[in-house]
Enzyme design. Structure first.
Site, PDB file in Angstrom:
ATOM      1  N   ASP A 113     -10.969   2.583   3.858  1.00 15.40           N
ATOM      2  CA  ASP A 113     -11.343   1.167   3.790  1.00 15.40           C
ATOM      3  C   ASP A 113     -12.865   1.007   3.668  1.00 15.40           C
ATOM      4  O   ASP A 113     -13.352  -0.067   3.320  1.00 15.40           O
ATOM      5  CB  ASP A 113     -10.884   0.456   5.080  1.00 15.40           C
ATOM      6  CG  ASP A 113      -9.729  -0.508   4.827  1.00 15.40           C
ATOM      7  OD1 ASP A 113      -9.490  -0.851   3.663  1.00 15.40           O
ATOM      8  OD2 ASP A 113      -9.075  -0.906   5.812  1.00 15.40           O
ATOM      9  N   GLN A 125      -4.461  -1.380   9.436  1.00 12.27           N
ATOM     10  CA  GLN A 125      -4.411  -2.718   8.839  1.00 12.27           C
ATOM     11  C   GLN A 125      -5.053  -3.743   9.782  1.00 12.27           C
ATOM     12  O   GLN A 125      -4.697  -3.831  10.952  1.00 12.27           O
ATOM     13  CB  GLN A 125      -2.936  -3.090   8.553  1.00 12.27           C
ATOM     14  CG  GLN A 125      -2.757  -4.411   7.851  1.00 12.27           C
ATOM     15  CD  GLN A 125      -3.327  -4.419   6.432  1.00 12.27           C
ATOM     16  OE1 GLN A 125      -3.201  -3.459   5.684  1.00 12.27           O
ATOM     17  NE2 GLN A 125      -3.978  -5.504   6.067  1.00 12.27           N
ATOM     18  N   LYS A 146       0.839  -1.210   0.000  1.00  6.50           N
ATOM     19  CA  LYS A 146       0.000   0.000   0.000  1.00  6.50           C
ATOM     20  C   LYS A 146       0.872   1.257   0.000  1.00  6.50           C
ATOM     21  O   LYS A 146       0.622   2.203  -0.756  1.00  6.50           O
ATOM     22  CB  LYS A 146      -0.940  -0.015   1.216  1.00  6.50           C
ATOM     23  CG  LYS A 146      -2.050  -1.051   1.056  1.00  6.50           C
ATOM     24  CD  LYS A 146      -2.794  -1.376   2.337  1.00  6.50           C
ATOM     25  CE  LYS A 146      -3.753  -2.546   2.075  1.00  6.50           C
ATOM     26  NZ  LYS A 146      -4.451  -2.993   3.268  1.00  6.50           N
TER      27      LYS A 146
END
Ligand code: NDP
Length: 317
Positions: A129, A106, A62
């Protein structure tokens, strides 16, 4: 001749790598435009707690991709014994920072950290997200939002391949918050008739065989067999499972088995999705490979969400 006929009846492959590259090129163009017209560089912050090897790989990819596309990125690596309160304090700081457009924590977080509290602490406008209840709610209301990245990537893959979603019967196997439910919402927004299946569904093959578009997000290697697939259907395989058993690999991969056995010999395991690839090849019209399908789109869509978050939050056109 015989082998040619067999070749011709194989499912076409939906190339996730090509679509991911296309999206990344578009994002890089948009980032360059925002910089030249508005003097803005979208900034993504990725937070990792602990040192789970898979999470380290995902976070690395990422951050690297952000930099490749011209975004600013920041990585916070916190020790595994970080408390919920400490992580919440960092999230609050990032929420307050004017230069931060996207915040990604994460998952999964180490046991002991209250994951849902952390998700709910992220400013919904920076929730790239798409897991914050406000964004989940907006998605359910059919409003344009920062949608979760893997489901949004699946829609891009279908649309860019010219698969018609409106009016199609889409069957989603799996009802997780990160894949099954949001992809069902996105398909509904695009006028598919959507059925969601799960572990308590009765007569799963009877239902999945009605699908024009079948999406498997289950977490079981090769679970969706030929008997689950309507001839000619489009099959999207979200699963990422590792197998190391040579007999299973021979059974799953058909013509590709030798190559996969070499990978197992070299690395100890190979990746397989939730769909049985050799059987899907014989029945489906189109299918995504694993690897090389949906997985590659997740990071590309995260980049797009970060740019979108920056544009909305900063009031840019
Ligand atoms: P979860 O474990 O959260 O959900 C699995 C779902 O599958 C559940 O809803 C479960 O039903 C259902 N299920 C399990 N067994 C059966 C069965 N026998 N019949 C019907 N349904 C069943 O998984 P995720 O959604 O997080 O992930 C699914 C897969 O996708 C995994 O392999 C994961 O690694 C992969 N993945 C890939 C991503 C990518 O970028 N490509 C991103 C995220 C995930 P129930 O709710 O009843 O338990």
């Amino acid at each position: 001749m015989k082998s040619r006929a067999k070749e011709e009846s194989r499912a076409g492959i939906l190339d996730g790598a090509r679509v991911a590259e296309e999206i990344k090129r578009e994002v890089a163009g948009e980032v360059a435009r925002m910089k030249s017209e508005h003097g803005v560089r979208p900034c993504l912050v990725v937070v990792q707690v602990g040192d789970d090897p898979a999470s380290t790989v995902y976070v690395g990819s990422k951050v690297r991709t952000s930099e490749e596309l011209g975004l600013l990125s920041e990585r916070h690596a916190l020790p595994a014994d970080t408390t919920t309160e400490e992580l919440l304090a960092l999230v609050h700081q990032l929420n307050e920072r004017e230069d931060v457009d996207g915040i990604l924590v994460q998952l999964p977080l180490p046991k002991g950290i209250e994951e849902q509290r952390v998700i709910e602490a992220i400013d919904p406008a920076k929730d790239v997200d798409g897991f914050h209840p406000v964004n989940v709610g907006r998605l359910a209301l059919g409003q344009a939002v920062l949608a979760p990245c893997t489901p949004a990537g699946i829609i891009e893959l279908l649309e860019r391949a010219g698969v018609i979603i409106a009016g199609a019967h889409a069957v989603v196997v799996g009802r997780s918050q990160i894949v099954g439910r949001p992809v069902a919402q996105l398909l509904l927004q695009r006028d598919a008739t959507v059925t969601i299946c799960h572990s308590k569904t009765r007569d799963l093959p009877g239902i999945t065989r009605q699908a024009d578009i079948l999406i498997a997000a289950i977490g079981r290697p090769g679970f969706i067999r030929g008997e689950h697939i309507k001839p000619g259907a489009t099959v999207i395989d979200v699963g990422i499972n590792r197998i190391s058993d040579e007999k299973a690999a021979r059974e799953l991969f058909g013509d590709e088995a030798e190559r996969r056995l070499e990978i197992i010999a070299r690395r100890g395991s190979t990746i397989v999705g939730d769909v049985h690839p050799a059987e899907a090849d014989r029945v489906a019209g189109l299918r995504t490979p694993v690897p090389g399908g949906v997985g590659l789109l997740t990071v590309a869509m995260l980049m797009r969400n970060t740019v979108e978050a920056a544009r909305r939050r900063r009031g840019l056109s």
